[in-house]
Design an enzyme around this catalytic site. Structure first.
Site, PDB file in Angstrom:
ATOM      1  CG  HIS A  72      -0.152 -16.781 -29.724  1.00 47.84           C
ATOM      2  ND1 HIS A  72       0.130 -18.049 -30.187  1.00 47.84           N
ATOM      3  CD2 HIS A  72       0.371 -15.925 -30.641  1.00 47.84           C
ATOM      4  CE1 HIS A  72       0.792 -17.958 -31.329  1.00 47.84           C
ATOM      5  NE2 HIS A  72       0.956 -16.686 -31.623  1.00 47.84           N
ATOM      6  CE1 TYR A 201       1.132 -27.708 -26.129  1.00 46.96           C
ATOM      7  CE2 TYR A 201      -0.185 -25.898 -26.975  1.00 46.96           C
ATOM      8  CZ  TYR A 201       0.888 -26.353 -26.240  1.00 46.96           C
ATOM      9  OH  TYR A 201       1.713 -25.445 -25.604  1.00 46.96           O
ATOM     10  N   PRO A 293       8.091 -30.086 -21.737  1.00 46.40           N
ATOM     11  CG  PRO A 293       8.928 -30.218 -23.901  1.00 46.40           C
ATOM     12  CD  PRO A 293       8.976 -30.913 -22.584  1.00 46.40           C
ATOM     13  CE  LYS A 297       2.376 -23.000 -16.959  1.00 48.45           C
ATOM     14  NZ  LYS A 297       2.205 -22.129 -18.110  1.00 48.45           N
ATOM     15  CE1 TYR A 385      -0.058 -23.873 -23.214  1.00 47.74           C
ATOM     16  CE2 TYR A 385      -0.394 -21.536 -23.646  1.00 47.74           C
ATOM     17  CZ  TYR A 385       0.158 -22.758 -23.983  1.00 47.74           C
ATOM     18  OH  TYR A 385       0.932 -22.843 -25.123  1.00 47.74           O
TER      19      TYR A 385
END
Length: 390
Positions: A72, A201, A293, A297, A385
């Protein structure tokens, strides 16, 4: 039995450490209180940083991940009824993440260890690390009504938040830090195509939502819920309706629904134990730290602990130096706290807190607006990220 390194816990961190040590000719045993079937049945994370991907390749178990994993290059932040894409690849100079379920990663490691004939002891009771403040540490455990002992040079505690390793440390020798969040995540797994090619998200007045996946035909979806919610109160139809409500219209209309085959509620917390080394006992992964979550991580932090500990043990056995062992806790915690900060920030930015007032809500909206209109802010998000360097 005697080995160089005794590993408590056959989750991803224990298995990955064992496999890396095996490639260097350092013998190990892995011991776990759970059964093999239970370990392979656990549903966990699925977003891997490049560092975790590279460690799997280094351990010689990356072939299926490379063939079936989904690279991704970005993800979407959804709020105010629209998407804003975070271009991870462009913002970080070519870095990306890999979507590959933790269950599959664990399976790859277990099958390789079994193929190599390396010992793993399942369903062990009363596992107890002992003597780790001396030069002769050992483990004891009970199995089939018999007490056994394993002598070793070092003990790696990879046995999770509720495991025996951290509990074996004298209370005065360890300090813990914790933040419990006032909500949980209700999550489902369903064999339906993902609503989007990349993760979404979502921040919504009804609460957070996340659209993720395990493959092109299996989706993992979450919605924020109250801690007193009961899974049995959430039919599939109710879940799908609530998820669609929290997404932009184009995602809601495109979503394919179906029966779930796993449904659970997970509370959210941040937790860190310091230090992560006690003589010849090392804490690794969830035994030392837990993160919500939101920032993807948890598994990746466990992998970075494994990297630091493997490097330290390799230096000890091959370089005849304890410098890496002495530095393990400080190095690991330096990265841990940065990931804890990032996970806390993502959580506060995307969730609706029950105690938040109008001022807090305006601050959250300003944060999202600034983030999505500043390349510098987006770069900070993307850099964290994809994973900070080891």
């Amino acid at each position: 039995m005697r080995v160089k390194v005794a590993i408590i816990g056959s989750g991803p961190s224990g298995l990955l450490l064992g496999q890396l040590l095996a490639t260097a000719g350092i013998d190990t045993v892995i011991i776990d209180r759970a059964s093999r079937e239970h370990i392979l049945g656990r549903v966990r994370a699925g977003v891997l940083e490049e560092g975790t991907v590279n460690l799997m390749k280094q351990a010689g178990v990356g072939a299926r991940m490379e063939a079936e994993g989904l690279p991704h290059d970005g993800f979407s932040l959804a709020f105010d009824g629209r998407d804003h894409r975070i271009d991870l690849f462009g913002l970080t100079g070519g870095k990306r993440v890999m979507v590959y379920g933790q269950t599959e990663l664990t399976r790859d490691l277990i099958e390789q260890r079994e193929s190599d004939g390396r010992p793993t002891i399942y369903e062990a009771c009363n596992v107890a690390p002992q003597g780790f403040d001396s030069a002769r540490p050992f483990l004891t455990y009970d199995k089939d009504g018999v007490t056994h002992r394993i002598d070793c040079d070092f003990i790696a505690g990879c046995d999770g938040f509720h495991g025996a390793s951290r509990k074996a440390v004298p209370e005065k020798a360890i300090r813990t830090f914790e933040k419990v969040y006032p909500f949980g995540w209700l999550g489902i797994l369903a064999d339906v195509p993902p609503v989007s090619e990349e993760l979404v998200y979502a921040n919504h007045p009804q609460g957070f939502a996340l659209c993720s996946m395990r493959s092109q035909t299996r989706s993992r979806y979450y919605i924020q819920c109250a801690l007193d919610e009961k899974v049995d109160d959430w039919s599939d139809a109710r879940f799908w309706d609530e998820l669609r409500r929290r997404l932009p219209t184009h995602h809601a209309e495109a979503m394919i629904t179906g029966p779930s085959f796993e449904k659970s509620i997970a509370p959210l917390r941040s937790f860190v134990a310091e230090p992560m080394r006690f003589g010849r006992l090392f804490l690794v992964g969830d035994a030392a730290h837990i993160v919500p979550p939101t920032g993807a991580k948890g598994l990746n932090l466990a992998a970075s602990d494994v990297h630091y500990l493997f490097t330290a043990l390799l230096e000890h056995y091959q370089g005849r130096s304890n410098a890496g062992i002495d530095a393990y806790s400080a190095k690991a915690l330096g990265r841990v706290w940065k990931a804890v900060r990032f996970s806390w920030w993502m959580t506060t930015m995307l969730h609706r807190f029950p105690e938040a007032g109008d001022f807090d809500q305006k601050i959250q909206e300003a944060e999202l607006d600034y983030l999505t209109h500043s390349r510098a802010a987006e770069t900070v998000l993307a850099e964290n990220y994809v994973g900070l360097s080891y």
